[in-house]
Design a protein around this motif. Sequence first.
Motif, PDB file in Angstrom:
ATOM      1  N   ILE A   1       0.834  -1.204   0.000  1.00  0.00           N
ATOM      2  CA  ILE A   1       0.000   0.000   0.000  1.00  0.00           C
ATOM      3  C   ILE A   1       0.868   1.255   0.000  1.00  0.00           C
ATOM      4  CG2 ILE A   1      -1.663   1.337   1.352  1.00  0.00           C
ATOM      5  CD1 ILE A   1      -2.874  -1.405   2.204  1.00  0.00           C
ATOM      6  N   LEU A   2       1.923   1.247   0.800  1.00  0.00           N
ATOM      7  CA  LEU A   2       2.819   2.411   0.819  1.00  0.00           C
ATOM      8  C   LEU A   2       3.497   2.619  -0.538  1.00  0.00           C
ATOM      9  CD1 LEU A   2       4.465   2.101   4.344  1.00  0.00           C
ATOM     10  CD2 LEU A   2       2.821   3.818   3.567  1.00  0.00           C
ATOM     11  N   LEU A   3       3.908   1.534  -1.185  1.00  0.00           N
ATOM     12  CA  LEU A   3       4.506   1.658  -2.513  1.00  0.00           C
ATOM     13  C   LEU A   3       3.500   2.186  -3.531  1.00  0.00           C
ATOM     14  CD1 LEU A   3       6.678  -1.588  -2.621  1.00  0.00           C
ATOM     15  CD2 LEU A   3       7.492   0.776  -2.448  1.00  0.00           C
ATOM     16  N   ALA A   4       2.240   1.803  -3.384  1.00  0.00           N
ATOM     17  CA  ALA A   4       1.200   2.316  -4.283  1.00  0.00           C
ATOM     18  C   ALA A   4       0.965   3.803  -4.029  1.00  0.00           C
ATOM     19  CB  ALA A   4      -0.093   1.540  -4.095  1.00  0.00           C
ATOM     20  N   LEU A   5       0.956   4.201  -2.767  1.00  0.00           N
ATOM     21  CA  LEU A   5       0.733   5.603  -2.428  1.00  0.00           C
ATOM     22  C   LEU A   5       1.851   6.507  -2.942  1.00  0.00           C
ATOM     23  CD1 LEU A   5      -0.633   5.338   1.221  1.00  0.00           C
ATOM     24  CD2 LEU A   5      -1.880   6.120  -0.799  1.00  0.00           C
ATOM     25  N   THR A   6       3.078   5.990  -2.937  1.00  0.00           N
ATOM     26  CA  THR A   6       4.205   6.790  -3.416  1.00  0.00           C
ATOM     27  C   THR A   6       4.360   6.722  -4.934  1.00  0.00           C
ATOM     28  OG1 THR A   6       5.758   4.970  -3.093  1.00  0.00           O
ATOM     29  CG2 THR A   6       5.482   6.517  -1.257  1.00  0.00           C
TER      30      THR A   6
ATOM     31  N   THR B   1       5.429   4.138  -6.643  1.00  0.00           N
ATOM     32  CA  THR B   1       6.546   3.290  -7.023  1.00  0.00           C
ATOM     33  C   THR B   1       6.106   2.100  -7.865  1.00  0.00           C
ATOM     34  OG1 THR B   1       7.656   3.900  -4.980  1.00  0.00           O
ATOM     35  CG2 THR B   1       8.508   1.980  -6.126  1.00  0.00           C
ATOM     36  N   ILE B   2       5.014   1.445  -7.483  1.00  0.00           N
ATOM     37  CA  ILE B   2       4.572   0.254  -8.224  1.00  0.00           C
ATOM     38  C   ILE B   2       3.210   0.430  -8.876  1.00  0.00           C
ATOM     39  CG2 ILE B   2       5.962  -1.370  -6.916  1.00  0.00           C
ATOM     40  CD1 ILE B   2       3.492  -2.117  -5.324  1.00  0.00           C
ATOM     41  N   GLY B   3       2.670   1.599  -8.793  1.00  0.00           N
ATOM     42  CA  GLY B   3       1.412   1.876  -9.475  1.00  0.00           C
ATOM     43  C   GLY B   3       0.191   1.324  -8.749  1.00  0.00           C
ATOM     44  N   VAL B   4      -0.884   1.204  -9.494  1.00  0.00           N
ATOM     45  CA  VAL B   4      -2.181   0.808  -8.948  1.00  0.00           C
ATOM     46  C   VAL B   4      -2.175  -0.611  -8.392  1.00  0.00           C
ATOM     47  CG1 VAL B   4      -4.624   0.514  -9.527  1.00  0.00           C
ATOM     48  CG2 VAL B   4      -3.328   2.380 -10.521  1.00  0.00           C
ATOM     49  N   TRP B   5      -1.337  -1.473  -8.944  1.00  0.00           N
ATOM     50  CA  TRP B   5      -1.296  -2.866  -8.490  1.00  0.00           C
ATOM     51  C   TRP B   5      -0.921  -2.995  -7.026  1.00  0.00           C
ATOM     52  CZ3 TRP B   5      -3.644  -6.612 -10.834  1.00  0.00           C
ATOM     53  CH2 TRP B   5      -3.876  -6.505 -12.202  1.00  0.00           C
TER      54      TRP B   5
END
Length: 63
Positions: A21-26, A28-32
């Motif tokens: 979730i944190l990677l999605a918020l930043t 970094t990994i997009g919507v996935w």
Amino acid sequence: MKSNVGGIDKIARIAVGIVLILLALTGTIGVWGWIGVVPLATGLFNFCPAYKLFGISTCKLKQ
């Protein structure tokens, strides 16, 4: 719902969920990254529908 997620499994699910979730918020990994909601929820509720389907449990047995 009978608990079927316990111990290290629970901690790992919560950690992986939060990281995704944190990677999605930043961005970094997009919507996935929002798929992290699934392991987070299963870790918090101590219940995994897939475990129930396959008859798996990582909880300690109560005697």
